[in-house]
Design a protein around this motif. Structure first.
Motif, PDB file in Angstrom:
ATOM      1  N   GLU A  37       0.827  -1.194   0.000  1.00 43.16           N
ATOM      2  CA  GLU A  37       0.000   0.000   0.000  1.00 43.16           C
ATOM      3  C   GLU A  37       0.869   1.255   0.000  1.00 43.16           C
ATOM      4  OE1 GLU A  37      -2.426  -0.624   3.543  1.00 43.16           O
ATOM      5  OE2 GLU A  37      -4.127  -0.865   2.185  1.00 43.16           O
ATOM      6  N   LYS A  38       0.448   2.264  -0.740  1.00 46.63           N
ATOM      7  CA  LYS A  38       1.101   3.567  -0.683  1.00 46.63           C
ATOM      8  C   LYS A  38       0.466   4.386   0.435  1.00 46.63           C
ATOM      9  CE  LYS A  38       2.434   7.522  -3.406  1.00 46.63           C
ATOM     10  NZ  LYS A  38       1.682   8.740  -3.242  1.00 46.63           N
ATOM     11  N   ASP A  39      -0.861   4.367   0.490  1.00 51.88           N
ATOM     12  CA  ASP A  39      -1.627   5.023   1.541  1.00 51.88           C
ATOM     13  C   ASP A  39      -2.995   4.356   1.577  1.00 51.88           C
ATOM     14  OD1 ASP A  39      -3.205   6.239  -0.556  1.00 51.88           O
ATOM     15  OD2 ASP A  39      -1.738   7.851  -0.677  1.00 51.88           O
ATOM     16  N   LYS A  40      -3.958   4.934   2.289  1.00 49.71           N
ATOM     17  CA  LYS A  40      -5.244   4.246   2.423  1.00 49.71           C
ATOM     18  C   LYS A  40      -6.070   4.257   1.138  1.00 49.71           C
ATOM     19  CE  LYS A  40      -8.200   7.780   4.500  1.00 49.71           C
ATOM     20  NZ  LYS A  40      -9.008   8.062   5.679  1.00 49.71           N
ATOM     21  N   TYR A  41      -5.673   5.051   0.150  1.00 50.44           N
ATOM     22  CA  TYR A  41      -6.409   5.128  -1.113  1.00 50.44           C
ATOM     23  C   TYR A  41      -5.705   4.465  -2.289  1.00 50.44           C
ATOM     24  CZ  TYR A  41      -8.822   8.739   1.517  1.00 50.44           C
ATOM     25  OH  TYR A  41      -9.508   9.423   2.485  1.00 50.44           O
ATOM     26  N   ASN A  42      -4.406   4.243  -2.187  1.00 50.26           N
ATOM     27  CA  ASN A  42      -3.610   3.761  -3.319  1.00 50.26           C
ATOM     28  C   ASN A  42      -2.747   2.568  -2.936  1.00 50.26           C
ATOM     29  OD1 ASN A  42      -4.094   5.965  -5.410  1.00 50.26           O
ATOM     30  ND2 ASN A  42      -3.504   7.146  -3.611  1.00 50.26           N
ATOM     31  N   ALA A  43      -2.527   1.690  -3.909  1.00 52.13           N
ATOM     32  CA  ALA A  43      -1.693   0.512  -3.688  1.00 52.13           C
ATOM     33  C   ALA A  43      -0.963   0.163  -4.984  1.00 52.13           C
ATOM     34  CB  ALA A  43      -2.530  -0.671  -3.235  1.00 52.13           C
ATOM     35  N   SER A  51      -0.776  -6.505 -25.579  1.00 47.02           N
ATOM     36  CA  SER A  51      -0.712  -5.691 -26.799  1.00 47.02           C
ATOM     37  C   SER A  51       0.550  -4.829 -26.861  1.00 47.02           C
ATOM     38  CB  SER A  51      -1.957  -4.806 -26.921  1.00 47.02           C
ATOM     39  OG  SER A  51      -2.031  -3.900 -25.863  1.00 47.02           O
ATOM     40  N   TYR A  52       1.321  -4.768 -25.775  1.00 47.94           N
ATOM     41  CA  TYR A  52       2.593  -4.037 -25.766  1.00 47.94           C
ATOM     42  C   TYR A  52       3.770  -5.007 -25.715  1.00 47.94           C
ATOM     43  CZ  TYR A  52      -0.317  -0.024 -24.655  1.00 47.94           C
ATOM     44  OH  TYR A  52      -1.273   0.941 -24.675  1.00 47.94           O
ATOM     45  N   GLY A  53       3.671  -6.130 -26.371  1.00 48.64           N
ATOM     46  CA  GLY A  53       4.758  -7.092 -26.401  1.00 48.64           C
ATOM     47  C   GLY A  53       4.915  -7.860 -25.096  1.00 48.64           C
ATOM     48  N   SER A  54       3.819  -8.205 -24.476  1.00 53.79           N
ATOM     49  CA  SER A  54       3.813  -8.979 -23.225  1.00 53.79           C
ATOM     50  C   SER A  54       4.555  -8.266 -22.096  1.00 53.79           C
ATOM     51  CB  SER A  54       4.403 -10.370 -23.448  1.00 53.79           C
ATOM     52  OG  SER A  54       3.645 -11.061 -24.401  1.00 53.79           O
ATOM     53  N   ALA A  55       4.293  -6.995 -21.941  1.00 53.08           N
ATOM     54  CA  ALA A  55       4.926  -6.202 -20.891  1.00 53.08           C
ATOM     55  C   ALA A  55       4.318  -6.505 -19.521  1.00 53.08           C
ATOM     56  CB  ALA A  55       4.770  -4.718 -21.202  1.00 53.08           C
ATOM     57  N   ALA A  56       5.161  -6.453 -18.504  1.00 55.62           N
ATOM     58  CA  ALA A  56       4.728  -6.588 -17.114  1.00 55.62           C
ATOM     59  C   ALA A  56       5.367  -5.446 -16.334  1.00 55.62           C
ATOM     60  CB  ALA A  56       5.153  -7.934 -16.541  1.00 55.62           C
ATOM     61  N   GLU A  57       4.539  -4.594 -15.753  1.00 56.18           N
ATOM     62  CA  GLU A  57       5.033  -3.415 -15.040  1.00 56.18           C
ATOM     63  C   GLU A  57       4.286  -3.257 -13.723  1.00 56.18           C
ATOM     64  OE1 GLU A  57       7.448  -1.266 -16.026  1.00 56.18           O
ATOM     65  OE2 GLU A  57       7.766  -2.170 -17.989  1.00 56.18           O
ATOM     66  N   PHE A  58       4.975  -2.699 -12.723  1.00 63.62           N
ATOM     67  CA  PHE A  58       4.333  -2.343 -11.466  1.00 63.62           C
ATOM     68  C   PHE A  58       3.965  -0.866 -11.498  1.00 63.62           C
ATOM     69  CE2 PHE A  58       6.587  -6.135 -10.034  1.00 63.62           C
ATOM     70  CZ  PHE A  58       5.610  -6.745  -9.269  1.00 63.62           C
ATOM     71  N   TYR A  59       2.774  -0.560 -10.998  1.00 63.41           N
ATOM     72  CA  TYR A  59       2.288   0.815 -10.931  1.00 63.41           C
ATOM     73  C   TYR A  59       1.636   1.055  -9.574  1.00 63.41           C
ATOM     74  CZ  TYR A  59       2.651   0.825 -16.038  1.00 63.41           C
ATOM     75  OH  TYR A  59       3.113   0.739 -17.324  1.00 63.41           O
ATOM     76  N   ILE A  60       1.490   2.317  -9.212  1.00 56.57           N
ATOM     77  CA  ILE A  60       0.684   2.705  -8.057  1.00 56.57           C
ATOM     78  C   ILE A  60      -0.635   3.219  -8.606  1.00 56.57           C
ATOM     79  CG2 ILE A  60       0.456   4.289  -6.096  1.00 56.57           C
ATOM     80  CD1 ILE A  60       2.652   2.242  -5.663  1.00 56.57           C
ATOM     81  N   GLY A  61      -1.741   2.735  -8.050  1.00 58.53           N
ATOM     82  CA  GLY A  61      -3.043   3.176  -8.534  1.00 58.53           C
ATOM     83  C   GLY A  61      -4.088   3.143  -7.440  1.00 58.53           C
TER      84      GLY A  61
END
Length: 75
Positions: A37-43, A51-61
């Motif tokens: 978790e980043k905070d109580k609203y985001n993780a 469709s982007y060449g089998s990309a795997a990425e981590f994001y905060i959302g």
């Protein structure tokens, strides 16, 4: 570590004119919520996108989006 995933898509926090969330990426993408978790609203989530060449990425959302979960069995 490795695992397989079906591109189930994801529910976004944007809504249509009726207030329903919009669903994207079925057949091409999957988003998996993590325990970080980043905070109580985001993780952190892992996004798989074929469709982007089998990309795997981590994001905060925002946690109010619809993510898939991956169950892990401890031995």
């Amino acid at each position: 570590y490795a695992f397989s995933a079906l591109p189930a898509g994801y529910l976004d926090s944007y809504s249509d004119e009726y207030g329903y969330g919009l669903y994207y990426g079925e057949g091409t993408a999957a988003r998996f919520l993590t325990a970080n978790e980043k905070d109580k609203y985001n993780a952190q989530h892992l996004e798989l996108e074929s469709s982007y060449g089998s990309a795997a990425e981590f994001y905060i959302g925002s946690k109010n989006k619809g993510y898939s979960i991956r169950c892990i069995k401890d031995n």
